[in-house]
Design a protein around this motif. Sequence first.
Motif, PDB file in Angstrom:
ATOM      1  N   SER B 155       0.883  -0.921   0.041  1.00  0.00           N
ATOM      2  CA  SER B 155       0.012  -0.224  -0.126  1.00  0.00           C
ATOM      3  C   SER B 155       1.140   1.358   0.086  1.00  0.00           C
ATOM      4  O   SER B 155       0.431   2.074  -0.677  1.00  0.00           O
ATOM      5  N   HIS B 156       1.991   0.656   0.330  1.00  0.00           N
ATOM      6  CA  HIS B 156       2.441   2.157   0.963  1.00  0.00           C
ATOM      7  C   HIS B 156       3.172   2.599  -0.550  1.00  0.00           C
ATOM      8  O   HIS B 156       4.044   3.900  -0.865  1.00  0.00           O
ATOM      9  N   ILE B 157       3.722   1.754  -1.495  1.00  0.00           N
ATOM     10  CA  ILE B 157       4.403   1.694  -2.801  1.00  0.00           C
ATOM     11  C   ILE B 157       3.378   2.024  -3.392  1.00  0.00           C
ATOM     12  O   ILE B 157       3.448   3.730  -3.739  1.00  0.00           O
ATOM     13  N   LEU B 158       2.055   1.398  -3.133  1.00  0.00           N
ATOM     14  CA  LEU B 158       1.085   2.402  -4.274  1.00  0.00           C
ATOM     15  C   LEU B 158       0.921   4.034  -3.966  1.00  0.00           C
ATOM     16  O   LEU B 158       0.469   4.818  -5.258  1.00  0.00           O
ATOM     17  N   GLN B 159       0.884   4.075  -2.881  1.00  0.00           N
ATOM     18  CA  GLN B 159       0.378   5.515  -2.046  1.00  0.00           C
ATOM     19  C   GLN B 159       1.719   6.369  -3.182  1.00  0.00           C
ATOM     20  O   GLN B 159       1.207   7.342  -3.169  1.00  0.00           O
ATOM     21  N   THR B 160       3.220   6.004  -2.817  1.00  0.00           N
ATOM     22  CA  THR B 160       3.854   6.643  -3.743  1.00  0.00           C
ATOM     23  C   THR B 160       3.703   7.488  -5.522  1.00  0.00           C
ATOM     24  O   THR B 160       4.022   8.053  -5.391  1.00  0.00           O
ATOM     25  N   ILE B 161       3.734   5.929  -5.874  1.00  0.00           N
ATOM     26  CA  ILE B 161       2.959   6.176  -7.000  1.00  0.00           C
ATOM     27  C   ILE B 161       1.792   7.621  -7.333  1.00  0.00           C
ATOM     28  O   ILE B 161       1.971   7.776  -8.232  1.00  0.00           O
ATOM     29  N   ALA B 162       0.325   7.156  -6.616  1.00  0.00           N
ATOM     30  CA  ALA B 162      -0.379   7.573  -7.350  1.00  0.00           C
ATOM     31  C   ALA B 162      -0.338   9.014  -6.719  1.00  0.00           C
ATOM     32  O   ALA B 162      -1.478   9.623  -6.813  1.00  0.00           O
ATOM     33  N   GLY B 163       0.419   9.089  -5.463  1.00  0.00           N
ATOM     34  CA  GLY B 163       0.249  10.105  -4.864  1.00  0.00           C
ATOM     35  C   GLY B 163       0.729  10.633  -5.649  1.00  0.00           C
ATOM     36  O   GLY B 163       1.120  12.579  -5.595  1.00  0.00           O
ATOM     37  N   ILE B 164       1.575  10.656  -6.326  1.00  0.00           N
ATOM     38  CA  ILE B 164       2.471  12.087  -7.350  1.00  0.00           C
ATOM     39  C   ILE B 164       1.267  12.754  -8.091  1.00  0.00           C
ATOM     40  O   ILE B 164       1.363  14.501  -8.211  1.00  0.00           O
ATOM     41  N   ALA B 165       0.106  12.669  -8.092  1.00  0.00           N
ATOM     42  CA  ALA B 165      -0.540  13.095  -9.403  1.00  0.00           C
ATOM     43  C   ALA B 165      -1.504  13.925  -8.757  1.00  0.00           C
ATOM     44  O   ALA B 165      -2.075  15.274  -8.833  1.00  0.00           O
ATOM     45  N   ARG B 166      -0.796  14.299  -6.737  1.00  0.00           N
ATOM     46  CA  ARG B 166      -1.672  15.146  -5.576  1.00  0.00           C
ATOM     47  C   ARG B 166      -0.863  16.400  -5.690  1.00  0.00           C
ATOM     48  O   ARG B 166      -0.894  16.781  -5.222  1.00  0.00           O
TER      49      ARG B 166
END
Lengths: 194, 194
Positions: B155-166
């Motif tokens: 989940s942390h890995i996915l948040q660093t990726i999707a988080g880029i959009a934010r």
Amino acid sequence: MATPEGQARNEEVFRTAASLMVQRGYAGTSMGDLAKAVGMTKAGLYHHINSKQDMLFQILHHAMEGLEREVIEPVKGISDPEERLREMIRLHVRGLFAHGLEFALLFPERRHLEPAQQKVIYQMVEDYLDQIRHALRELADEGKFQDLDINVTASHILQTIAGIARWYKEDKGVTEDHLVEQTVNFNLSAILKQ
Amino acid sequence: MATPEGQARNEEVFRTAASLMVQRGYAGTSMGDLAKAVGMTKAGLYHHINSKQDMLFQILHHAMEGLEREVIEPVKGISDPEERLREMIRLHVRGLFAHGLEFALLFPERRHLEPAQQKVIYQMVEDYLDQIRHALRELADEGKFQDLDINVTASHILQTIAGIARWYKEDKGVTEDHLVEQTVNFNLSAILKQ
């Protein structure tokens, strides 16, 4: 409302309002909905808050002040950057749970604020990121930092923390203590030379 | 619309609709707004999409299918879990930019879907996370994985990726290539024993 009772009441109002705005979306929430949710008349709510937009601004401002008070201030006396960063991540994750995940979930709605309000919130987030960047720079000076871009790394760290609000489900059996530990360890592992 | 032209048109419609929903919020966007934005009459749009909710579902489904096709499928032949994970992160960040950050930004709006629709999207996200977890488990079997919780780490890995959009802003001078590299390096540094 600067008394402790007033502050607690503010927190309660903001949390309820944040929760409603997350659930229905900013556009889907009216001042009437907000007043009803926090147990005030619409006129009573307008006494404290000028508009729905003002409410969103006050909530996000309140959330950022909370980070300043409960994360940044308490770690100021920690001179070791590694220990300071561990404690920042720990306190931030604790704060998410103590105050409610709805505050983190509401941040994308800041696009509905006036440009001047957006600027204020943006600057508060930047000030927070500066604390992370500062610790990373100190680690780099000590030769302990991985070969990573400090600015991008600070944003990645913040996304792993705020991102918890997006995936955490109470029924999954992950405890708060475990999440605190895992989020500290994941990020420190990423940034420290071993 | 399964022809390449039809698919490109779908992508264009979905991206425009996603962009509008992100900008105005789901509740603040009407079928009339969507029709206008994609250059159709309301009747024309209703020919393809049953409701605003259906539009949101189709967009998120389309986005998850994109990940399946452009991230999961291409890495299936990579037997080394470290290299597979590097390539997954690389392709996912590339995909964010190729298809538009609005798709990632729209995911929190999935709460407005029907429970059955939410379940479908949730399962697609879980299937994606399973691929990350699977690679982490293989790394653990090889003795290369840090002492971290595999589920929380995925989940942390996915948040660093999707988080880029934010947090990504075009005007900050961070190039896509740099972000791809930094996101791969940050996450691999977090999970690999050194």
